[in-house]
Design an enzyme around this catalytic site. Structure first.
Site, short mmCIF file in Angstrom:
data_model
loop_
_atom_site.label_atom_id
_atom_site.label_comp_id
_atom_site.label_asym_id
_atom_site.label_seq_id
_atom_site.Cartn_x
_atom_site.Cartn_y
_atom_site.Cartn_z
N ASP A 356 38.56 53.11 47.26
CA ASP A 356 38.36 51.79 46.69
C ASP A 356 37.61 50.91 47.68
O ASP A 356 37.81 51.01 48.90
CB ASP A 356 39.71 51.13 46.37
CG ASP A 356 40.22 51.55 45.00
OD1 ASP A 356 39.40 52.00 44.19
OD2 ASP A 356 41.43 51.42 44.76
N ASP A 393 46.57 33.40 37.75
CA ASP A 393 46.06 34.57 38.47
C ASP A 393 46.67 34.61 39.87
O ASP A 393 46.34 33.78 40.71
CB ASP A 393 44.53 34.50 38.53
CG ASP A 393 43.91 35.78 39.08
OD1 ASP A 393 44.66 36.63 39.58
OD2 ASP A 393 42.68 35.90 39.00
N GLU A 397 41.91 36.59 44.96
CA GLU A 397 40.67 36.01 44.45
C GLU A 397 40.96 34.80 43.58
O GLU A 397 40.30 33.76 43.68
CB GLU A 397 39.89 37.07 43.66
CG GLU A 397 39.32 38.19 44.50
CD GLU A 397 40.30 39.33 44.66
OE1 GLU A 397 41.50 39.13 44.35
OE2 GLU A 397 39.88 40.42 45.11
N ALA A 427 42.33 46.19 32.85
CA ALA A 427 41.22 47.06 33.28
C ALA A 427 40.23 47.30 32.14
O ALA A 427 39.06 47.62 32.39
CB ALA A 427 41.78 48.39 33.78
N MET A 431 38.54 40.72 32.17
CA MET A 431 38.45 39.27 32.25
C MET A 431 39.83 38.68 31.98
O MET A 431 40.72 39.36 31.47
CB MET A 431 37.42 38.72 31.25
CG MET A 431 37.73 38.99 29.80
SD MET A 431 36.42 38.33 28.72
CE MET A 431 37.05 38.80 27.12
#
Length: 731
Positions: A356, A393, A397, A427, A431
């Site tokens: 990854d 979220d 990020e 996945a 979004m």
């Protein structure tokens, strides 16, 4: 049932036990004592038959001892001849004992590791929710527990817990079993498992929700759903593997054992036919050449057994099991738990390595660094929409987007209105976002996914946006698109940083003949830029679970072995398909079940160490096999000419070692054959020195060092032993 007085080691006890087990030397007194006792136990035929080479040596030793016993009472036996026979019996017995000792010492090291780990699975008090086995976790469980702890939970022993139970673990308590956090976030001390003193953060949601039984919560409180029952935890299985109780021989080990067994059978047939040949030679010399009274050593059973033992590959036969056990032990010392010896062995044969990007090649935790508005949107307005879409979220990020907006001049409150509905990232959609009570919906996500979303909702994409996306991606950054309804609001720029020295590590793998493939959800331009900076051989952009699986299958269909790492549930199919799947200990239970190796440190770069440990295992086995076969060739020229020199004088020409006597030659060869086994035990357990070189260079080095050394060592050793026997008057 009250469990307040149940014994449990402190965190310092666990760290100390782990530290001592790691520092224990090869020949620590307690290990030697345990291994010596086990070596005698392994003399039992029902245990030793699993090693055909040493089982043959044991049978030959028994026959030799019986023959010597008969000779003791036979008329005409001299003290010298009996001393020779007894000496052979002793050294043949020691050969078997030394072989058992090598395997027993490797097992003892594993048991020492298991003893340190076993301390972490002692009974612990547990707070089980009275709504155990619920399919869904009640909202606000932790808050309700804080209001009324005793009415909300039952205090029981960890041994009474079952799969699916919900348990509360608060600061200062030990996690009672393997599970996944379903509510809360906490700092956890995993030193009992990993040996690292620095605490780690585990939280509900995402790919770092897994917790292991025996670890200690340092702060806050978490709600854990158990994924295993008592006695079936990851730690229980780990202890069984480390102890060797669950160890199975690897395919290569089985194949090599079959080859060694074939060699043994061939030499057994050859040796068995020597006895009638020697008798015939004696009669021929007496009847036709008038050399009556000549006696060959080839008609003595102990001598024939000694010849067989010296010719068959006893060295590698004695050390083969120890090499495999030591390979798993070295993996454990690197905080890698292999579910079988095959996993360690396969690591050494890997052709393609999937890694990854985030957290492996880069430092991870990408951060938002810029808002680039589109159309009539201003930067502050774009930032507010991105912050609203990221409110739920919990990824680094997402949090960085909210932080960046708060630092903007003129930023206003971005608190989500009551009644808002969050849309989680998957996945498949790639979004996430929020549906506001006034009917507006805000989405953020990968460029391709957002462009499809805009197309489906009838939105229009400004032409300059694609140019901006390409420019951002070409610099190695990641663009995220944000839209309100069917209007594109702009781009959020996420930047990542390569890990120091990662390019050099990939170069080492390339020298070993391994292709490195970067897996990332970024668009192709970003993926290409980072791949070039990191020096990987290939990359998979906009990777989905299906894309990873398809790439692995394509490589395998081409005859290549593939390794990959993962920590999320969406990685489970690829981990199961890969020849070597390394799961992160902090990851989900599905990932740990799918992989065949678990990294206790949850360090994605550990995949490189996996390969090096596997390579070292194969190098060690190859080196000692080469040495053993070369030994047999040298011992053949030492013992065979001396065996029949009295009957067939012309064989004396082959005795270029000029040994003192036939008896001395045979004794010296048997003694050398026995003592070389314990001398090579450190090599088998520690492994040969690893060097990242290609197969051709490795083969040349193997033949030069271990092949040539295996030929020279017996000549030197046997000659020195012969001189020592002559000096002691035993030749």
């Amino acid at each position: 049932m009250s469990t307040a007085t149940l014994p449990n080691p402190t965190a310092d006890d666990l760290k100390q036990a782990r530290r001592l087990s790691r520092k224990q030397g090869l020949f620590a007194p307690d290990l030697l004592k345990s291994a010596l006792v086990r070596a005698f136990v392994m003399l039992r035929p029902d245990i030793l038959w699993k090693n055909p080479v040493m089982f043959t040596v044991e049978i030959g030793t028994v026959l030799s001892i019986v023959y010597t016993g008969v000779k003791v009472f036979a008329p005409g036996s001299t003290l010298a001849s009996l001393g020779y026979l007894v000496a052979l019996d002793v050294w043949l017995f020691l050969t078997v004992l030394f072989a058992n000792f090598a395997e027993a010492l490797a097992e003892a090291r594993g048991k020492a590791q298991a003893d340190a780990l076993r301390k972490t699975r002692q009974e612990t008090p547990a707070r089980r929710l009275r709504i155990a086995n619920a399919e869904r976790t009640p909202s606000g469980t932790l808050a309700a527990w804080h209001r009324d702890p005793e009415a909300f939970t039952d205090r029981i022993s960890s041994t009474q817990l079952n799969r699916g139970d919900l348990v509360l673990v608060v600061a200062g308590e030990f996690v009672p079993g393997d599970g996944e956090i379903v509510e809360g976030v906490a700092s956890i001390d995993e030193s009992a498992i990993t040996g690292e003193s620095a605490p780690v953060v585990r939280e509900a949601g995402g790919d770092r929700s897994g917790v292991t039984g025996g670890t200690r919560v340092l702060s806050d409180a978490i709600l854990v759903r158990l994924t295993t029952s008592a006695g079936q935890s990851f730690l229980d299985r780990m202890i069984a593997l480390v102890e060797g109780a669950a160890r199975q021989r690897t395919p290569n080990e089985i194949a090599l054992s079959l080859v060694l067994s074939t060699f043994t059978l061939i030499f057994l047939v050859v040796t068995a036919t020597l006895w009638p040949m020697a008798r015939y030679a004696e009669e021929y010399m007496a009847n036709y050449l008038g050399a009556a009274g000549l006696k060959s050593l080839g008609t003595d059973v102990p001598t024939l057994v000694a010849l067989l033992v010296c010719l068959i590959p006893t060295t590698i036969g004695a050390l083969l099991a120890a090499i495999g056990i030591a390979g798993m032990d070295r993996a454990l010392r690197a905080n890698l738990i292999a579910k079988s010896g095959k996993a360690v062995e396969v690591a050494g044969d890997i052709d393609t390595l999937l890694l990854d990007k985030t957290g492996t090649i880069t430092l991870g935790n990408r951060r938002a660094t810029e808002f680039r508005p589109a159309g009539h949107f201003a930067a502050a307005e774009l930032g507010r929409l991105a912050a609203l879409a990221s409110a739920a979220d919990e990824t680094p990020e997402g949090k960085s987007i909210v932080e960046l907006y708060r630092r903007l001049p003129g930023a206003v409150d971005a608190t989500t209105p009551a009644g808002s509905k969050f849309v989680a990232f998957t996945a498949q959609t790639r979004m996430s976002g929020i549906d506001l009570p006034d009917g507006r919906n805000i989405r953020k996500g990968a460029v391709d996914a957002m462009l499809r979303h805009l197309a489906q909702t009838g939105g229009v994409v400004p032409p300059q946006v694609q140019e901006q996306v390409n420019a951002i991606a070409s610099q190695g950054a990641t663009p995220l698109l944000v839209c309100e309804g069917n209007r594109l609001a702009g781009i959020v720029v996420l930047e990542d940083i390569l890990k120091p020295g990662i390019r050099e590590r990939f170069e080492r793998l390339r020298k070993m003949g391994i292709r490195t493939v970067m897996v990332t959800g970024d668009n192709p331009l970003t993926a290409k830029a980072i791949a070039e900076q990191a020096g990987v051989d290939d990359y998979i952009a906009e990777a989905t679970p299906e894309a990873k699986l398809a790439y692995i299958r394509k490589e395998q269909h081409g005859g290549r072995l593939v390794a990959m790492m993962g920590d999320g549930t969406n990685d489970a199919p690829a981990l199961a398909q890969a020849d070597l799947g390394v799961a992160m200990n902090s990851g989900t239970q599905a990932a740990k079940e799918a992989g065949n190796m678990v990294d206790l440190d949850s360090d994605p770069t550990k995949l490189i160490e996996c390969v090096e440990i596997g390579k070292q295992l194969l190098m060690t086995r190859g080196a000692l096999t080469t040495f053993s076969i070369a030994n047999d060739v040298a011992k053949y020229f030492a013992i065979v000419p001396a065996l029949f020199a009295a009957t067939l004088p012309w064989l004396k020409a082959l005795d270029f070692m000029n040994l003192t006597s036939p008896v001395s030659a045979i004794m010296a060869a048997v003694i050398f054959n026995a003592i070389i086994i314990p001398l090579l035990i450190p090599v088998a357990l520690k492994g040969v020195t690893y060097r990242p070189v290609g197969a051709d260079a490795l083969l040349r080095r193997n033949l030069l060092v271990w092949g040539l050394g295996g030929v020279i060592a017996p000549f030197v050793g046997i000659k020195l032993i012969d001189l020592a026997l002559a000096a002691l008057g035993l030749a």
